[in-house]
Scaffold this motif. Structure first.
Motif, PDB file in Angstrom:
ATOM      1  N   LEU A 297       1.010  -1.230   0.042  1.00 41.58           N
ATOM      2  CA  LEU A 297       0.012   0.139   0.031  1.00 41.58           C
ATOM      3  C   LEU A 297       0.903   1.215   0.000  1.00 41.58           C
ATOM      4  CD1 LEU A 297      -2.884  -0.899   2.502  1.00 41.58           C
ATOM      5  CD2 LEU A 297      -2.681  -0.928  -0.065  1.00 41.58           C
ATOM      6  N   ALA A 298       1.981   1.135   0.690  1.00 43.23           N
ATOM      7  CA  ALA A 298       2.842   2.281   0.894  1.00 43.23           C
ATOM      8  C   ALA A 298       3.555   2.427  -0.651  1.00 43.23           C
ATOM      9  CB  ALA A 298       3.769   2.348   1.939  1.00 43.23           C
ATOM     10  N   TYR A 299       4.003   1.394  -1.359  1.00 37.97           N
ATOM     11  CA  TYR A 299       4.461   1.599  -2.550  1.00 37.97           C
ATOM     12  C   TYR A 299       3.278   2.236  -3.530  1.00 37.97           C
ATOM     13  CZ  TYR A 299       8.240  -1.260  -1.063  1.00 37.97           C
ATOM     14  OH  TYR A 299       9.374  -1.656  -0.669  1.00 37.97           O
ATOM     15  N   PHE A 300       2.116   1.768  -3.586  1.00 40.61           N
ATOM     16  CA  PHE A 300       1.019   2.292  -4.260  1.00 40.61           C
ATOM     17  C   PHE A 300       0.803   3.454  -4.146  1.00 40.61           C
ATOM     18  CE2 PHE A 300      -3.517   2.871  -4.910  1.00 40.61           C
ATOM     19  CZ  PHE A 300      -3.465   2.632  -6.662  1.00 40.61           C
ATOM     20  N   ASP A 301       0.740   4.270  -2.795  1.00 41.03           N
ATOM     21  CA  ASP A 301       0.855   5.659  -2.281  1.00 41.03           C
ATOM     22  C   ASP A 301       1.878   6.426  -3.112  1.00 41.03           C
ATOM     23  OD1 ASP A 301      -0.128   7.854  -0.777  1.00 41.03           O
ATOM     24  OD2 ASP A 301       1.942   7.358   0.190  1.00 41.03           O
TER      25      ASP A 301
ATOM     26  N   VAL B 229      12.063   4.003   1.600  1.00 40.24           N
ATOM     27  CA  VAL B 229      12.718   2.984   1.368  1.00 40.24           C
ATOM     28  C   VAL B 229      13.864   2.597   2.201  1.00 40.24           C
ATOM     29  CG1 VAL B 229      14.039   1.428  -0.384  1.00 40.24           C
ATOM     30  CG2 VAL B 229      12.195   3.043  -1.094  1.00 40.24           C
ATOM     31  N   VAL B 230      14.574   3.774   2.769  1.00 39.03           N
ATOM     32  CA  VAL B 230      15.642   3.716   3.482  1.00 39.03           C
ATOM     33  C   VAL B 230      15.018   3.242   4.908  1.00 39.03           C
ATOM     34  CG1 VAL B 230      17.539   4.977   4.501  1.00 39.03           C
ATOM     35  CG2 VAL B 230      17.239   5.051   2.215  1.00 39.03           C
ATOM     36  N   ARG B 231      13.813   4.049   5.283  1.00 38.96           N
ATOM     37  CA  ARG B 231      13.298   3.752   6.717  1.00 38.96           C
ATOM     38  C   ARG B 231      12.814   2.454   6.704  1.00 38.96           C
ATOM     39  NH1 ARG B 231       7.485   6.113   8.034  1.00 38.96           N
ATOM     40  NH2 ARG B 231       7.252   5.158   6.137  1.00 38.96           N
TER      41      ARG B 231
ATOM     42  N   ARG C  94      15.178  -2.959  -3.647  1.00 40.67           N
ATOM     43  CA  ARG C  94      15.690  -2.801  -5.138  1.00 40.67           C
ATOM     44  C   ARG C  94      14.438  -2.948  -6.290  1.00 40.67           C
ATOM     45  NH1 ARG C  94      21.070  -6.467  -4.886  1.00 40.67           N
ATOM     46  NH2 ARG C  94      22.332  -4.640  -4.103  1.00 40.67           N
ATOM     47  N   MET C  95      13.544  -3.826  -6.184  1.00 40.65           N
ATOM     48  CA  MET C  95      12.689  -3.923  -6.962  1.00 40.65           C
ATOM     49  C   MET C  95      11.679  -2.582  -6.934  1.00 40.65           C
ATOM     50  SD  MET C  95       8.926  -6.149  -6.861  1.00 40.65           S
ATOM     51  CE  MET C  95       8.288  -5.207  -5.519  1.00 40.65           C
ATOM     52  N   PHE C  96      11.324  -2.089  -5.731  1.00 38.09           N
ATOM     53  CA  PHE C  96      10.571  -0.897  -5.600  1.00 38.09           C
ATOM     54  C   PHE C  96      11.394   0.211  -6.255  1.00 38.09           C
ATOM     55  CE2 PHE C  96       9.423   2.937  -2.812  1.00 38.09           C
ATOM     56  CZ  PHE C  96       8.322   3.266  -3.444  1.00 38.09           C
ATOM     57  N   LEU C  97      12.704   0.419  -5.921  1.00 37.55           N
ATOM     58  CA  LEU C  97      13.348   1.740  -6.657  1.00 37.55           C
ATOM     59  C   LEU C  97      13.451   1.647  -8.000  1.00 37.55           C
ATOM     60  CD1 LEU C  97      16.281   1.686  -4.080  1.00 37.55           C
ATOM     61  CD2 LEU C  97      14.561   3.361  -4.277  1.00 37.55           C
ATOM     62  N   ARG C  98      13.485   0.443  -8.708  1.00 36.04           N
ATOM     63  CA  ARG C  98      13.408   0.368 -10.096  1.00 36.04           C
ATOM     64  C   ARG C  98      12.000   0.864 -10.669  1.00 36.04           C
ATOM     65  NH1 ARG C  98      16.562  -4.247  -9.516  1.00 36.04           N
ATOM     66  NH2 ARG C  98      14.955  -5.647  -9.089  1.00 36.04           N
ATOM     67  N   LEU C  99      10.682   0.654  -9.812  1.00 28.82           N
ATOM     68  CA  LEU C  99       9.624   1.301 -10.299  1.00 28.82           C
ATOM     69  C   LEU C  99       9.445   2.629 -10.204  1.00 28.82           C
ATOM     70  CD1 LEU C  99       7.293  -1.473  -8.555  1.00 28.82           C
ATOM     71  CD2 LEU C  99       7.966  -1.526 -10.981  1.00 28.82           C
TER      72      LEU C  99
END
Length: 134
Positions: free
Chosen positions: A70-74, A102-104, A117-122
């Motif tokens: 949900l945070a990634y979607f936000d 992401v760091v947190r 890493r996956m999230f950062l690529r998106l």
């Protein structure tokens, strides 16, 4: 089409992000650029970054981990609905960016390096990123 800049300042609390971001914002304005300054997110790597004590966060990190999608979607919605519309018309200077979240999440052991890493690529990439430390 005119290219608008997206400049991001990330880092620890008290490292000078806001001071530098406002300086860059003002400098760009003085040099004729149309700029918007945003204080991106209140996501920090600090004892109160979840509005709870560090021990509480560490104790319930498995539960918080379920909320990560949900945070990634936000984050993506924030970019698409806010940042992207600004960047169509103006430059954008961000005091904090999604990288701070992401760091947190990694700091508290809520997400793995692989998931981060996956999230950062998106995430949409800014034109310039400055990581500051105290």
């Amino acid at each position: 089409m005119k290219k608008h800049l997206h400049i991001v300042f990330c880092g620890m609390d008290g490292s000078g992000k806001t001071t530098l971001a406002k300086f860059v914002n003002d400098w760009l304005k003085r040099h004729g650029r149309s700029v918007v300054f945003v204080h991106g997110h209140g996501y920090t790597v600090s004892q109160t970054s979840f509005g709870a004590s560090e021990s509480f966060v560490r104790r319930f990190r498995w539960l918080i981990g379920f909320l990560v999608p949900l945070a990634y979607f936000d984050n993506l919605l924030t970019y698409l609905l806010t940042y992207r519309s600004i960047l169509k018309r103006r430059d954008l200077v961000s005091d904090r960016y999604f990288y701070d979240k992401v760091v947190r999440l990694m700091f508290y052991g809520i997400v793995s390096l692989k998931a981060a890493r996956m999230f950062l690529r998106l995430l949409p990439k800014p034109d310039a990123v400055f990581f500051l430390d105290t």
